[in-house]
Design a protein around this motif. Structure first.
Motif, PDB file in Angstrom:
ATOM      1  N   HIS A 308       0.753  -1.133   0.074  1.00 19.90           N
ATOM      2  CA  HIS A 308       0.015  -0.025  -0.035  1.00 19.90           C
ATOM      3  C   HIS A 308       0.849   1.268   0.118  1.00 19.90           C
ATOM      4  CE1 HIS A 308      -3.000   2.935   1.199  1.00 19.90           C
ATOM      5  NE2 HIS A 308      -4.060   2.088   1.331  1.00 19.90           N
ATOM      6  N   PRO A 309       0.880   2.237  -0.901  1.00 22.40           N
ATOM      7  CA  PRO A 309       1.671   3.396  -1.280  1.00 22.40           C
ATOM      8  C   PRO A 309       1.329   4.406  -0.082  1.00 22.40           C
ATOM      9  CG  PRO A 309       0.105   3.626  -2.835  1.00 22.40           C
ATOM     10  CD  PRO A 309      -0.356   2.166  -2.065  1.00 22.40           C
ATOM     11  N   GLY A 310       0.062   4.377   0.731  1.00 24.22           N
ATOM     12  CA  GLY A 310      -0.306   5.431   1.628  1.00 24.22           C
ATOM     13  C   GLY A 310      -0.588   6.954   1.149  1.00 24.22           C
ATOM     14  N   ARG A 311      -0.625   6.841  -0.320  1.00 21.41           N
ATOM     15  CA  ARG A 311      -1.021   8.136  -0.873  1.00 21.41           C
ATOM     16  C   ARG A 311      -1.835   7.774  -2.129  1.00 21.41           C
ATOM     17  NH1 ARG A 311       2.321   7.969  -5.029  1.00 21.41           N
ATOM     18  NH2 ARG A 311       4.333   7.169  -4.862  1.00 21.41           N
ATOM     19  N   PRO A 312      -2.407   8.682  -3.012  1.00 23.22           N
ATOM     20  CA  PRO A 312      -3.127   8.321  -4.113  1.00 23.22           C
ATOM     21  C   PRO A 312      -2.062   8.007  -5.109  1.00 23.22           C
ATOM     22  CG  PRO A 312      -4.024  10.462  -3.376  1.00 23.22           C
ATOM     23  CD  PRO A 312      -2.837   9.900  -2.463  1.00 23.22           C
ATOM     24  N   ALA A 313      -2.367   6.840  -5.825  1.00 23.88           N
ATOM     25  CA  ALA A 313      -1.303   6.292  -6.882  1.00 23.88           C
ATOM     26  C   ALA A 313      -2.070   5.487  -7.967  1.00 23.88           C
ATOM     27  CB  ALA A 313      -0.090   5.621  -6.268  1.00 23.88           C
ATOM     28  N   THR A 314      -1.763   5.665  -9.130  1.00 21.07           N
ATOM     29  CA  THR A 314      -2.439   4.940 -10.091  1.00 21.07           C
ATOM     30  C   THR A 314      -2.104   3.421 -10.209  1.00 21.07           C
ATOM     31  OG1 THR A 314      -2.843   6.730 -11.660  1.00 21.07           O
ATOM     32  CG2 THR A 314      -2.848   4.518 -12.485  1.00 21.07           C
ATOM     33  N   SER A 315      -0.783   3.247  -9.732  1.00 20.91           N
ATOM     34  CA  SER A 315      -0.328   1.772  -9.698  1.00 20.91           C
ATOM     35  C   SER A 315       0.891   1.890  -8.736  1.00 20.91           C
ATOM     36  CB  SER A 315       0.023   1.171 -11.059  1.00 20.91           C
ATOM     37  OG  SER A 315       1.136   1.911 -11.588  1.00 20.91           O
TER      38      SER A 315
END
Length: 455
Positions: A308-315
Motif C-alpha cells: 500500500h503506497p499510503g497516498r493516491p497512486a495509479t499503480s
C-alpha cells in the motif's frame, strides 16, 4: 373478490430495469441475434425506441433493430478497450484466421438458409481465388483450424447456426460435414465500418477513434465512451483536455451513464470506475469460487496490503519475488488448500505452474495487474477488493537491515549517489485532486442542470 392494487413506482422501476438490462446486453454484445441471445434480443426489441434515442444522446452510438438482430454501432471507442477476437481456448486470432473470417463473411452476405460446412469451404476457396488470396480451408490441418476458428466465432455471433453436428467436428476430422444455417442479414451487420479504397490500415484505425476531440461537446461524448467501455479510467492516463473535462463533468457523465446502463459510479482521487449490477459485461465473475478465482483474490488482497503506497497512486510496482512467494504459499505444491480442492467435486485443479499462469492472466485481463515479468504493477482498482496481508507469506528482505519488501524512504531523500528522489506525480495530476474534490459538492448540485441523457 378483492381488487389487486399495483404500485406505479414498482412498475416504473421494473420498466427502467428492463431497459437498462437491454442496454448492458448491447454494450457487451454489439451484434445481438435472435438465435444466439434470444432473451436479450427480446428485451431490445421491446424497448427499441428508448434504446435508439438514449444511445444516440448519451454516447452518440447508432442502434439498428431488425426483425432478427440488433446492431449497436460503436464509433470512436478507445483502441485500448477493444478486445481482439479469440479462439475457443482464449488465443487471439492470427492474421490467417482473420483472412478466413473476411472470406466467410464475403460468402455469407449473399447466402441465406441451410448449407454444409464443406460446401461453405468450397465457396470460400472460390472467393479466395477470385480475390487472389492464397487461402484454402482444405489444405492441411493448420488451414482447417484457422477456417473453423472463424466459423466458430460466426456461430457465437449468431450468423451461423449449427443444425447437425458442430464446427469442432470438422476441425478434428476433415471428413465431417456438419449442417449449418446462415443468416445473411446478420452477416451484413458484422462489419459496420468498411474501409474505403483509399484507406490504409493506419488511416482507417486513426479515423475510427478520436480520443481527444477539439469540440467540448464531442470531447464530453468521447469521455463518456471511455468511461462506459473501460473498467477503470485513471486520471493521469488521460490527455490534458480530457483530464480537465473529467474533473468538470464527472458527475454529469455518471448521471447519464447510470440512467442508460443502471450502473453505479465510483469516483476516487485516482480515477473513475463504473460498477455494473450484473458483473462484467462479458460475464466474467470476480471473485469466483474456483481455485483460480480464490488464489487471485487472495493474491490481490495480500499484495494490496503489503505494498500500500499510503497516498493516491495509479499503480505500484510488484517485485517478481513477491509474486512468486505469494503464489507458492497460496497455491503451490505444498499449499494446504490443494487437499481441500482435491476433495471437492468442483472444477479442475490446475498444477502449480498452470495455476500461476492462469491467475496472472486473469488479473491482467481484469486490469488489476499490468506489465509482465520484471515489470509487474498493481493498479489502484485492486484496492476495492480489500487489503489483507497473509502472515503465512514470508517477507522478502531487500538487505540485511530492513525486512520490509519495499522499505520506504523519507520524502525528499536521495539515493546513495545523492540524487534527488523523482517526484511521485511528475505531471502534477494527483496534486490537483484536492481542488477537484472541493468542486464536487457544487458539481453534484448542478449535475442535473445540464443534459444527463434522460430529458
Amino acid at each position: 373478490m378483492g381488487v389487486i392494487e399495483t404500485d406505479a413506482y414498482s412498475e416504473d422501476a421494473a420498466l427502467i430495469g428492463e431497459r437498462q438490462a437491454a442496454a448492458r446486453a448491447l454494450m457487451a454484445h454489439p451484434l445481438l441475434t435472435r438465435r444466439a441471445h434470444p432473451a436479450e434480443f427480446s428485451l431490445v426489441r421491446a424497448h427499441a425506441e428508448w434504446l435508439v434515442q438514449r444511445f444516440q444522446r448519451v454516447l452518440a452510438y447508432r442502434l439498428t433493430v431488425a426483425d432478427d438482430h440488433a446492431r449497436l454501432v460503436k464509433r470512436g471507442a478507445a483502441a485500448s478497450t477493444t478486445a481482439p477476437f479469440t479462439r475457443r481456448h482464449g488465443a487471439p486470432f492470427t492474421p490467417r484466421t482473420h483472412t478466413y473470417l473476411a472470406l466467410a463473411l464475403a460468402v455469407l452476405v449473399e447466402r441465406d438458409g441451410d448449407t454444409t460446412l464443406r460446401a461453405l469451404a468450397a465457396d470460400v476457396r472460390a472467393a479466395a481465388h477470385e480475390a487472389r488470396v492464397d487461402a484454402d480451408p482444405g489444405r492441411g490441418l493448420g488451414e482447417r483450424r484457422a477456417f473453423c476458428a472463424a466459423l466458430a466465432l460466426l456461430v457465437r455471433l449468431g450468423v451461423l447456426d449449427e443444425v447437425s453436428g458442430t464446427v469442432r467436428d470438422h476441425e478434428t476430422d476433415a471428413s465431417a460435414d456438419p449442417g449449418l444455417r446462415a443468416d445473411a442479414q446478420a452477416a451484413r451487420a458484422v462489419a459496420v465500418h468498411l474501409p474505403r479504397a483509399s484507406d490504409d490500415a493506419d488511416s482507417f484505425l486513426a479515423d475510427a477513434a478520436d480520443h481527444d476531440p477539439d469540440s467540448d461537446h464531442q470531447g464530453e461524448i468521447a469521455l463518456r465512451r471511455r468511461l462506459a467501455e473501460t473498467a477503470v479510467v485513471y486520471r493521469e492516463e488521460l490527455p490534458d483536455r480530457q483530464r480537465d473535462r473529467l474533473a468538470a463533468h464527472q458527475w454529469r457523465a455518471a448521471a447519464a451513464l447510470g440512467n442508460l446502463l443502471g450502473c453505479d459510479t465510483e469516483i476516487r482521487a485516482e480515477g473513475v470506475a463504473l460498477v455494473m449490477p450484473d458483473g462484467a459485461p462479458d460475464g466474467t465473475r470476480f471473485p469466483s469460487d474456483d481455485p483460480v478465482g480464490q488464489v487471485a483474490l487472495a493474491l490481490v488482497r495480500h499484495v494490496s496490503g503489503r505494498l500500500h503506497p499510503g497516498r493516491p497512486a495509479t499503480s505500484v510496482p510488484v517485485p517478481d519475488r513477491d509474486l512468486d512467494a505469494a503464489l507458492d504459499t497460496l497455491g503451490g505444491p505444498d499449499a494446504a488448500v490443494r487437499g481441500e480442492w482435491a476433495r471437492t467435486a468442483g472444477p479442475e485443479v490446475p498444477d502449480p505452474e498452470r495455476l500461476r499462469a492462469r491467475v496472472l492472466d486473469l488479473l491482467t485481463d481484469l486490469g488489476l495487474l499490468r506489465g509482465g515479468p520484471g515489470e509487474w504493477r498493481l493498479t489502484a482498482a485492486a484496492a476495492r477488493f480489500g487489503a489483507d496481508v497473509d502472515d503465512r507469506i514470508p517477507r522478502i528482505q531487500d538487505n540485511d537491515d530492513d525486512g520490509r519488501t519495499l522499505p520506504a524512504k523519507p520524502r525528499g531523500s536521495g539515493d546513495e549517489h545523492g540524487a534527488p528522489e523523482p517526484p511521485a506525480d511528475p505531471r502534477g495530476d494527483l496534486s490537483r485532486v484536492t481542488s477537484v474534490l472541493q468542486a464536487v459538492a457544487n458539481e453534484k448540485v448542478s449535475a442535473t442542470s445540464g443534459d444527463p441523457g434522460d430529458q
